[in-house]
Scaffold this active site. Structure first.
Site, PDB file in Angstrom:
ATOM      1  N   GLY A  69       0.774  -1.239   0.000  1.00  0.00           N
ATOM      2  CA  GLY A  69       0.000   0.000   0.000  1.00  0.00           C
ATOM      3  C   GLY A  69       0.802   1.283   0.000  1.00  0.00           C
ATOM      4  O   GLY A  69       0.292   2.331   0.412  1.00  0.00           O
ATOM      5  N   SER A  70       2.045   1.248  -0.513  1.00  0.00           N
ATOM      6  CA  SER A  70       2.805   2.507  -0.511  1.00  0.00           C
ATOM      7  C   SER A  70       2.218   3.503  -1.517  1.00  0.00           C
ATOM      8  O   SER A  70       2.246   4.718  -1.279  1.00  0.00           O
ATOM      9  CB  SER A  70       4.288   2.258  -0.780  1.00  0.00           C
ATOM     10  OG  SER A  70       4.511   1.890  -2.115  1.00  0.00           O
ATOM     11  N   ASN A  71       1.673   3.012  -2.619  1.00  0.00           N
ATOM     12  CA  ASN A  71       1.014   3.939  -3.559  1.00  0.00           C
ATOM     13  C   ASN A  71      -0.260   4.513  -2.945  1.00  0.00           C
ATOM     14  O   ASN A  71      -0.540   5.709  -3.102  1.00  0.00           O
ATOM     15  CB  ASN A  71       0.722   3.244  -4.892  1.00  0.00           C
ATOM     16  CG  ASN A  71       1.932   3.252  -5.809  1.00  0.00           C
ATOM     17  OD1 ASN A  71       2.309   4.286  -6.338  1.00  0.00           O
ATOM     18  ND2 ASN A  71       2.577   2.097  -5.948  1.00  0.00           N
TER      19      ASN A  71
ATOM     20  N   ARG B 285      -5.078  -8.579  -9.156  1.00  0.00           N
ATOM     21  CA  ARG B 285      -6.070  -9.348  -9.899  1.00  0.00           C
ATOM     22  C   ARG B 285      -6.397  -8.587 -11.167  1.00  0.00           C
ATOM     23  O   ARG B 285      -6.310  -7.362 -11.185  1.00  0.00           O
ATOM     24  CB  ARG B 285      -7.373  -9.476  -9.096  1.00  0.00           C
ATOM     25  CG  ARG B 285      -7.296 -10.495  -8.064  1.00  0.00           C
ATOM     26  CD  ARG B 285      -8.479 -10.517  -7.136  1.00  0.00           C
ATOM     27  NE  ARG B 285      -8.072 -11.339  -6.034  1.00  0.00           N
ATOM     28  CZ  ARG B 285      -8.176 -12.654  -6.018  1.00  0.00           C
ATOM     29  NH1 ARG B 285      -8.788 -13.291  -6.983  1.00  0.00           N
ATOM     30  NH2 ARG B 285      -7.704 -13.345  -5.004  1.00  0.00           N
ATOM     31  N   ILE B 286      -6.831  -9.340 -12.171  1.00  0.00           N
ATOM     32  CA  ILE B 286      -7.246  -8.663 -13.395  1.00  0.00           C
ATOM     33  C   ILE B 286      -8.686  -8.209 -13.205  1.00  0.00           C
ATOM     34  O   ILE B 286      -9.553  -8.999 -12.824  1.00  0.00           O
ATOM     35  CB  ILE B 286      -7.107  -9.618 -14.596  1.00  0.00           C
ATOM     36  CG1 ILE B 286      -5.614  -9.944 -14.758  1.00  0.00           C
ATOM     37  CG2 ILE B 286      -7.682  -8.980 -15.852  1.00  0.00           C
ATOM     38  CD1 ILE B 286      -5.286 -10.796 -15.920  1.00  0.00           C
TER      39      ILE B 286
ATOM     40  N   HIS C  68       1.518   0.963 -13.133  1.00  0.00           N
ATOM     41  CA  HIS C  68       2.303  -0.217 -13.503  1.00  0.00           C
ATOM     42  C   HIS C  68       3.794   0.132 -13.435  1.00  0.00           C
ATOM     43  O   HIS C  68       4.202   1.179 -13.934  1.00  0.00           O
ATOM     44  CB  HIS C  68       1.930  -0.687 -14.912  1.00  0.00           C
ATOM     45  CG  HIS C  68       2.675  -1.916 -15.305  1.00  0.00           C
ATOM     46  ND1 HIS C  68       2.350  -3.160 -14.812  1.00  0.00           N
ATOM     47  CD2 HIS C  68       3.765  -2.091 -16.092  1.00  0.00           C
ATOM     48  CE1 HIS C  68       3.203  -4.049 -15.294  1.00  0.00           C
ATOM     49  NE2 HIS C  68       4.070  -3.430 -16.065  1.00  0.00           N
TER      50      HIS C  68
ATOM     51  N   ASP D  35      -2.798  -4.618 -18.826  1.00  0.00           N
ATOM     52  CA  ASP D  35      -1.984  -3.392 -18.843  1.00  0.00           C
ATOM     53  C   ASP D  35      -1.934  -2.739 -20.231  1.00  0.00           C
ATOM     54  O   ASP D  35      -0.895  -2.219 -20.648  1.00  0.00           O
ATOM     55  CB  ASP D  35      -0.550  -3.687 -18.355  1.00  0.00           C
ATOM     56  CG  ASP D  35      -0.542  -4.235 -16.928  1.00  0.00           C
ATOM     57  OD1 ASP D  35      -1.364  -3.787 -16.122  1.00  0.00           O
ATOM     58  OD2 ASP D  35       0.289  -5.103 -16.640  1.00  0.00           O
TER      59      ASP D  35
ATOM     60  N   GLN E  57       9.176   7.213  -8.246  1.00  0.00           N
ATOM     61  CA  GLN E  57       8.447   7.931  -9.311  1.00  0.00           C
ATOM     62  C   GLN E  57       6.966   7.571  -9.301  1.00  0.00           C
ATOM     63  O   GLN E  57       6.115   8.416  -9.585  1.00  0.00           O
ATOM     64  CB  GLN E  57       9.067   7.624 -10.682  1.00  0.00           C
ATOM     65  CG  GLN E  57      10.492   8.106 -10.829  1.00  0.00           C
ATOM     66  CD  GLN E  57      10.610   9.607 -10.603  1.00  0.00           C
ATOM     67  OE1 GLN E  57       9.832  10.388 -11.136  1.00  0.00           O
ATOM     68  NE2 GLN E  57      11.580  10.010  -9.796  1.00  0.00           N
ATOM     69  N   GLU E  58       6.658   6.325  -8.957  1.00  0.00           N
ATOM     70  CA  GLU E  58       5.241   5.928  -8.863  1.00  0.00           C
ATOM     71  C   GLU E  58       4.520   6.848  -7.881  1.00  0.00           C
ATOM     72  O   GLU E  58       3.398   7.296  -8.119  1.00  0.00           O
ATOM     73  CB  GLU E  58       5.113   4.475  -8.377  1.00  0.00           C
ATOM     74  CG  GLU E  58       5.649   3.446  -9.345  1.00  0.00           C
ATOM     75  CD  GLU E  58       5.374   2.017  -8.873  1.00  0.00           C
ATOM     76  OE1 GLU E  58       4.292   1.738  -8.331  1.00  0.00           O
ATOM     77  OE2 GLU E  58       6.266   1.157  -9.041  1.00  0.00           O
TER      78      GLU E  58
HETATM   79  C1  GAR Z   1       3.799  -1.194  -7.212  1.00  0.00           C
HETATM   80  O1  GAR Z   1       5.143  -1.213  -7.648  1.00  0.00           O
HETATM   81  C2  GAR Z   1       2.857  -1.230  -8.397  1.00  0.00           C
HETATM   82  O2  GAR Z   1       3.329  -0.507  -9.494  1.00  0.00           O
HETATM   83  C3  GAR Z   1       2.815  -2.702  -8.696  1.00  0.00           C
HETATM   84  O3  GAR Z   1       2.764  -3.321  -7.439  1.00  0.00           O
HETATM   85  C4  GAR Z   1       3.449  -2.497  -6.494  1.00  0.00           C
HETATM   86  C5  GAR Z   1       2.533  -2.263  -5.322  1.00  0.00           C
HETATM   87  O4  GAR Z   1       3.197  -1.576  -4.314  1.00  0.00           O
HETATM   88  N1  GAR Z   1       1.692  -3.046  -9.489  1.00  0.00           N
HETATM   89  C6  GAR Z   1       1.731  -3.991 -10.422  1.00  0.00           C
HETATM   90  O5  GAR Z   1       2.706  -4.676 -10.648  1.00  0.00           O
HETATM   91  C7  GAR Z   1       0.426  -4.174 -11.195  1.00  0.00           C
HETATM   92  N2  GAR Z   1       0.639  -5.044 -12.312  1.00  0.00           N
HETATM   93  P1  GAR Z   1       2.386  -0.834  -3.171  1.00  0.00           P
HETATM   94  O6  GAR Z   1       1.403  -1.878  -2.597  1.00  0.00           O
HETATM   95  O7  GAR Z   1       3.430  -0.462  -2.169  1.00  0.00           O
HETATM   96  O8  GAR Z   1       1.674   0.326  -3.778  1.00  0.00           O
END
Ligand code: GAR
Length: 202
Positions: free
Chosen positions: A14-16, A93-94, A111, A147, A175-176
């Site tokens: 969950g960092s995003n 999940r898709i 992504h 994607d 960057q995300e």
């Molecule tokens: C992130 O790097 C995101 O881009 C990736 O999972 C990670 C989740 O991190 N998503 C995918 O690969 C989707 N295909 P987070 O839980 O710390 O946000």
């Protein structure tokens, strides 16, 4: 205009999600996280939501006879919380037609690669293994492919000779955390227009 109500779907750390909640709390985007939903009851994302006083909901896919039924349960929760934009943040999940039909052009994803390169799982690792000199991350609309939806924002990072997949992933993740809130901010301000598969930012 009120704040855009976000429903975040997350399966893990969950960092995003945190970067979105932080941008919203700081008033950097005209949006608020209305609910966080996870398919994984142990997802740290749920803990982060609880800490922020945001409804943290677990929906166990195993409790449903089909993916469609599971997705209908998710939609019910999203609607119950008046969600206007669905943000996938490490949701492993898709997303199927049921959710996409309920939120047309209103589901976005982050992504960890420069799409259309390295879709699917572990985009950072795929890029590192391939030996590209630049990689990055992509925020895009979600369609029925893997994607493949229209690209809203991308950020590029260099790949160094002494990188490991993990150091590259960390550089991409930084960057995300910048471009995901940025993309949501643009959508919240109504500055994003879809023209076929091209996204125009006003
Ligand atoms: C992130 O790097 C995101 O881009 C990736 O999972 C990670 C989740 O991190 N998503 C995918 O690969 C989707 N295909 P987070 O839980 O710390 O946000």
């Amino acid at each position: 205009m009120g704040k855009l109500r976000l429903g975040v779907l997350a399966s893990g750390r969950g960092s995003n999600l945190q970067s979105i909640m932080d941008a919203a709390a700081a008033g950097k985007i005209k949006a608020e996280v209305a609910a966080v939903i996870s398919d994984n009851k142990d997802a740290f994302a749920l803990e982060r939501a609880r800490k922020a006083g945001i409804p943290a909901l677990h929906v166990n896919p195993k409790n449903f006879g089909s993916k469609d039924e599971y997705e209908r349960a998710i939609i019910k929760l999203l609607k119950d919380h008046d969600v206007q934009l669905v943000c996938l943040a490490g949701y492993m999940r898709i997303v199927g037609k049921v959710i996409l039909d309920a939120f047309p052009n209103r589901v976005i994803n982050i992504h960890p690669a420069l799409l259309p390169s390295f879709p699917g799982l572990h985009g950072q690792h795929q890029a590192w293994e391939y030996g590209v000199k630049y990689s990055g991350c992509t925020v895009h609309f979600v369609d029925e492919g893997m994607d493949t939806g229209p690209i809203i924002i991308q950020a590029v990072v260099p790949v160094f000779d002494d990188d490991t997949a993990d150091t590259l992933a960390a550089r991409i993740l930084e960057q995300e955390h910048i471009i995901y809130p940025e993309a949501i901010g643009l959508l919240a301000e109504g500055r994003v227009k879809l023209n076929g598969r091209k996204v125009l930012v006003k």
